[in-house]
Structures are given as C-alpha cells and as structure tokens.
Motif scaffolding. Structure first.
Motif, PDB file in Angstrom:
ATOM      1  N   GLN A 171       8.569  -4.608  10.800  1.00 26.66           N
ATOM      2  CA  GLN A 171       7.177  -4.603  11.268  1.00 26.66           C
ATOM      3  C   GLN A 171       6.218  -4.513  10.091  1.00 26.66           C
ATOM      4  OE1 GLN A 171       7.384  -5.231  14.467  1.00 26.66           O
ATOM      5  NE2 GLN A 171       9.522  -4.657  14.368  1.00 26.66           N
ATOM      6  N   HIS A 172       6.517  -3.586   9.154  1.00 30.34           N
ATOM      7  CA  HIS A 172       5.593  -3.344   8.045  1.00 30.34           C
ATOM      8  C   HIS A 172       5.540  -4.546   7.099  1.00 30.34           C
ATOM      9  CE1 HIS A 172       3.729  -0.222   5.237  1.00 30.34           C
ATOM     10  NE2 HIS A 172       3.554  -1.407   4.711  1.00 30.34           N
ATOM     11  N   SER A 173       6.701  -5.136   6.815  1.00 29.66           N
ATOM     12  CA  SER A 173       6.719  -6.314   5.932  1.00 29.66           C
ATOM     13  C   SER A 173       6.005  -7.478   6.610  1.00 29.66           C
ATOM     14  CB  SER A 173       8.158  -6.709   5.593  1.00 29.66           C
ATOM     15  OG  SER A 173       8.851  -5.596   5.071  1.00 29.66           O
ATOM     16  N   GLN A 202       3.573  -7.239   8.539  1.00 32.21           N
ATOM     17  CA  GLN A 202       2.128  -6.989   8.410  1.00 32.21           C
ATOM     18  C   GLN A 202       1.590  -7.498   7.073  1.00 32.21           C
ATOM     19  OE1 GLN A 202       0.706  -3.676   6.615  1.00 32.21           O
ATOM     20  NE2 GLN A 202      -1.046  -5.065   6.530  1.00 32.21           N
ATOM     21  N   HIS A 203       2.359  -7.297   5.984  1.00 34.65           N
ATOM     22  CA  HIS A 203       1.910  -7.806   4.677  1.00 34.65           C
ATOM     23  C   HIS A 203       1.735  -9.322   4.744  1.00 34.65           C
ATOM     24  CE1 HIS A 203       2.725  -4.385   1.683  1.00 34.65           C
ATOM     25  NE2 HIS A 203       2.917  -3.866   2.885  1.00 34.65           N
ATOM     26  N   VAL A 204       2.755 -10.018   5.272  1.00 32.43           N
ATOM     27  CA  VAL A 204       2.708 -11.487   5.306  1.00 32.43           C
ATOM     28  C   VAL A 204       1.553 -11.945   6.204  1.00 32.43           C
ATOM     29  CG1 VAL A 204       3.999 -13.605   5.760  1.00 32.43           C
ATOM     30  CG2 VAL A 204       5.228 -11.568   5.003  1.00 32.43           C
ATOM     31  N   ALA A 264      -0.900  -3.127  -3.122  1.00 32.84           N
ATOM     32  CA  ALA A 264      -0.387  -1.785  -3.417  1.00 32.84           C
ATOM     33  C   ALA A 264       0.013  -1.125  -2.113  1.00 32.84           C
ATOM     34  CB  ALA A 264      -1.475  -0.963  -4.107  1.00 32.84           C
ATOM     35  N   CYS A 265       1.222  -0.578  -2.053  1.00 31.01           N
ATOM     36  CA  CYS A 265       1.697   0.052  -0.806  1.00 31.01           C
ATOM     37  C   CYS A 265       2.849   1.000  -1.107  1.00 31.01           C
ATOM     38  CB  CYS A 265       2.139  -1.026   0.184  1.00 31.01           C
ATOM     39  SG  CYS A 265       2.649  -0.351   1.774  1.00 31.01           S
ATOM     40  N   GLY A 266       2.900   2.121  -0.393  1.00 28.85           N
ATOM     41  CA  GLY A 266       3.970   3.105  -0.596  1.00 28.85           C
ATOM     42  C   GLY A 266       5.045   3.050   0.469  1.00 28.85           C
ATOM     43  N   THR A 297       8.036   1.212   3.236  1.00 30.07           N
ATOM     44  CA  THR A 297       9.356   0.600   3.084  1.00 30.07           C
ATOM     45  C   THR A 297       9.293  -0.852   3.554  1.00 30.07           C
ATOM     46  OG1 THR A 297      10.041   1.364   5.272  1.00 30.07           O
ATOM     47  CG2 THR A 297      10.564   2.786   3.418  1.00 30.07           C
ATOM     48  N   HIS A 298       9.904  -1.748   2.765  1.00 30.05           N
ATOM     49  CA  HIS A 298       9.825  -3.189   3.048  1.00 30.05           C
ATOM     50  C   HIS A 298      11.184  -3.845   2.890  1.00 30.05           C
ATOM     51  CE1 HIS A 298       6.070  -1.673   1.330  1.00 30.05           C
ATOM     52  NE2 HIS A 298       5.480  -2.419   2.244  1.00 30.05           N
ATOM     53  N   VAL A 299      11.296  -5.053   3.436  1.00 31.05           N
ATOM     54  CA  VAL A 299      12.530  -5.821   3.281  1.00 31.05           C
ATOM     55  C   VAL A 299      12.621  -6.349   1.837  1.00 31.05           C
ATOM     56  CG1 VAL A 299      12.588  -6.505   5.709  1.00 31.05           C
ATOM     57  CG2 VAL A 299      11.341  -7.925   4.072  1.00 31.05           C
TER      58      VAL A 299
HETATM   59 ZN   LIG Z   1       3.607  -1.966   2.889  1.00 34.49          ZN
END
Ligand SMILES: [Zn+2]
Length: 405
Positions: A103-105, A107-109, A201-203, A205-207
């Motif tokens: 989900q979080h990754s 969101q970046h894309v 910039a992000c703290g 967890t990502h794929v």
């Molecule tokens: Zn992130």
C-alpha cells in the motif's frame, strides 16, 4: 534511541534484540535496543507480531514511536520474569507487513503519477485496515484524470523498477529536488528512490522493486476541504476488493437474471417501473377513496343539520384516512368525520366541512390525551398517532358524545 532495522531492510521479519526496559502499567510494553517492528508514523500503520522469550510467544498488538526516538512495543499480556539486558527474538507478522509495504509503495508511485501527469500534489496519506487514501491539492478531479493516473501507476509497477533506500545530507537533498521534504531539520535524510520515476524522503517500509506492489486500483474520489481525496487499494487488497465487488454485483445481477454489466440498465428500468406503479397506486387510491366517501355519505343520515361519520379501519395508513376525511368534508358541506385506523400504525383524523362550528384540533387533543398519543392540527382538520389500538373505538364514541349540536 532504538536502532531501527527496517530502515535498511524492509524484508527483515525475524531479529534478535536486547531488552532495554519493561513497562507493566497502564499497558504492558517493552522497549528494545533494536527492532524490525515499524511504529505508526507518516500515514503508515504499525506492524504486529510476536516477541519470543524462553520459548514462549508474546503477542505485540501495537507499536508506537515515542518522542525521544524509542520504539515502544505494546503487548497483549505482561512479559513476566524479563529483566533489562535479557535477549529475545522478534517476529514481525510478515503478511501484514507485506500488505503495508504494497500500500505504502503504491502511494509513492501514485503520488508521483499525479504530479507527472497532472501536477497535482499529494498533501496527505492515510492507511486504514481495508483501504488507503491520498488527498490531492486540486480544485477539480475528473474520472479520466483518475484513470490516467491509475494507468501510469500500473505501468510503473509492470516495469518492475528498482526501489532503493539512500541516505543523504539535507544539503544533498535540497540539490536532488525531492517530491517531498520533511519539515523537521535533520542532519541525515532517508530517501526512497523509485528508479527514474520518484525520489522522496520517507521513513516507512517499501518494496524492493515496483513489481512487488502487484497492482493498484483507484476507487472512490470525494471533495474534501483541501482538495480531492482518492481511495485506492494495492496488491492482495486490490484482489480482495475486486472479489468482494464481483460477488456483490453477481448477487445483484442474479436478482434481475441478468449479466453484471446490465445491472445499471435493469436498475433504471426497475426504478421507472416503481415510479409509474406508485403513480397508478396513488391515482387508484384517490378514486377508491372518493367512491368510499360517496357511499359513506349516502348511508349516513343527516340530523340537526349535520352528518357525523365515525369509522375505525384496520390495514389502512394515516394517509388513507386523512384522504378519506378530506373527500368527505369536500363532498358535503355538513360533515363531521371522526376516523381512526388500528393498523399498521394506530392513528386518528378528525375533520369538518368548512363553515362547521366545532374545533377539530381541540377535540383531537382531548382524545389523544386519553390514549397517550401525539398530534394536532387546525379547526377543520387534525391528525395524530397513538401508541396502541386498544381503546380507539371507545375514545371515538366519547368524542362523538361531546359533539353537541
Ligand atoms: Zn514511504
């Protein structure tokens, strides 16, 4: 400060650590020297999992980022006989973590896609248990724009681009032109670099590669105070959501004996039929009530220059007896109509032809008071509901008695 192992490896689920401190009240918790558990922050929700001590598993229910840089692991039950300095093993719930990474990754894309295609900036990100959302800084958002961002996001996923973690100084970050810079002044920044597509910039967890996101499906959009909110699901959640949607559509299509793609046209036709039938029912009821009023007037004899019609119905609603009262008092200038219905909802309507000298509103209020009901109206027409049908007939009879010529 707790050493955050997920900073360098989001796929590290098992780790060894030393107990820094143990808290028993108000909620049992443990602080370790290092952890792979992600605490709720930056829109991403926390991990869950287990701490294993002396071959016993203790459930970690919530993980929180304390202001002093420590990560607090809240436990389902107190960790007994564990002293600071003891060694234990941590196991992050890998299924939940993988879902969060997807989900979080995604969101970046997605946020980068909205910038690249439409120059719409993401102002916030929210992750719930079953869907995620971003808020876009834009005064408008069309269906076509949403679909174009979805298409580009899924292309980037299919290209299986590398997602790297980089640590840079604030100065270097300023030169790199990041999509988003954290407001706080920090010496070192952690960057998430989606190869030649997004740098931010992000703290979290990502794929490792965009292909691991699986796919993204954009859903509801709604206007919010600062722009537009876009809901999305990624990875396994996208499949789960599509499966639920399909099951719902299949059930609905079954009601119409139709294909799911024909549901809108069947539903529109169904609603048109209902509207037309409702009109017919209203018209038929109007005619029926007019005929019933005429027959009631014919069988009621006039005395002292007035016709008093008293009737109690069942299986008729308030609208029916109100309509009947109106017909009676309009068809004849000398009518007093005291009508009641026992079901589906016990109710009363008192009416008189225009020019008659009684006060229906007052008479109804007196009758309702005996029955514990509520209502009111004018001198010529009043209506009210009562809690039960018992006593209705007696109350009507008493009301008739009070009508002195
Ligand atoms: Zn992130």
């Amino acid at each position: 400060m707790t050493d955050r192992l997920y900073y360098n490896d989001s796929f590290l689920y098992d780790f060894d650590a030393e107990v820094h401190s143990v808290v028993e009240t108000p909620r049992p918790a443990v602080i370790l020297d290092r952890t792979a558990f992600y605490p709720t922050s930056g829109g991403q929700i926390h991990d869950t999992g287990w701490l294993v001590f002396a071959d016993k598993k203790h459930r970690v229910t919530e993980v929180v980022d304390a202001e002093d840089g420590r990560v607090i692991h809240y436990l389902e039950a107190p960790l007994k006989d564990v002293q600071p300095g003891a060694r234990l093993r941590g196991e992050v719930d890998a299924v939940r973590r993988r879902d969060h990474m997807q989900q979080h990754s995604a969101q970046h894309v997605l946020s980068a896609a909205f910038i690249r295609l439409l120059n719409m900036r993401t102002v916030s990100f929210h992750m719930a248990d079953d869907y995620c959302s971003i808020d876009l800084d834009t005064p408008s958002l069309s269906k076509e724009q949403v679909e174009s961002a979805e298409r580009l996001t899924n292309e980037i996923i299919l290209e299986n681009r590398a997602v790297d973690i980089r640590f840079v100084t604030r100065e270097e970050a300023d030169r790199l032109g990041l999509r988003k810079l954290p407001p706080a002044e920090r010496d070192q920044l952690r960057l998430i670099d989606i190869h030649e597509f997004d740098l931010t910039a992000c703290g979290g967890t990502h794929v490792n590669r965009t292909g691991q996101i699986g796919g993204v499906f954009l859903r509801k959009t709604e206007k919010v105070r600062q722009g537009y909110r876009v809901e999305f699901v990624a990875g396994q959640r996208a499949v789960t959501t599509a499966r639920r949607d399909f099951n719902t559509l299949t059930e609905t299509a079954g009601l119409f004996s139709a294909h799911i793609y024909e549901i809108p046209q069947h539903t529109r036709r169904f609603l048109e039929d209902i509207r037309s039938l409702r009109k017919q029912v209203e018209q038929s009821q109007e005619e029926l009530v007019a005929a019933q009023a005429a027959s009631l007037l014919a069988e009621t004899s006039e005395s002292d220059g007035r016709k008093v019609v008293v009737r109690t119905f069942s299986g008729r609603d308030l609208n029916f007896i109100k309509l009947l009262a109106q017909k009676l008092t309009r068809q004849s200038p000398v009518v007093i109509a005291l009508l009641a219905t026992e079901s589906p909802q016990p109710a009363l309507v008192f009416a008189q032809s225009a020019g008659q000298h009684y006060d229906m509103g007052k008479l109804l209020k007196e009758t309702l008071a005996k029955l514990g009901g509520r209502g009111g109206g004018s001198k010529d027409l009043a209506q009210g509901g009562v809690p039960q049908s018992a006593g209705l007939a007696a109350a009507l009879a008493a009301a008739v008695q009070s009508l002195t010529p």
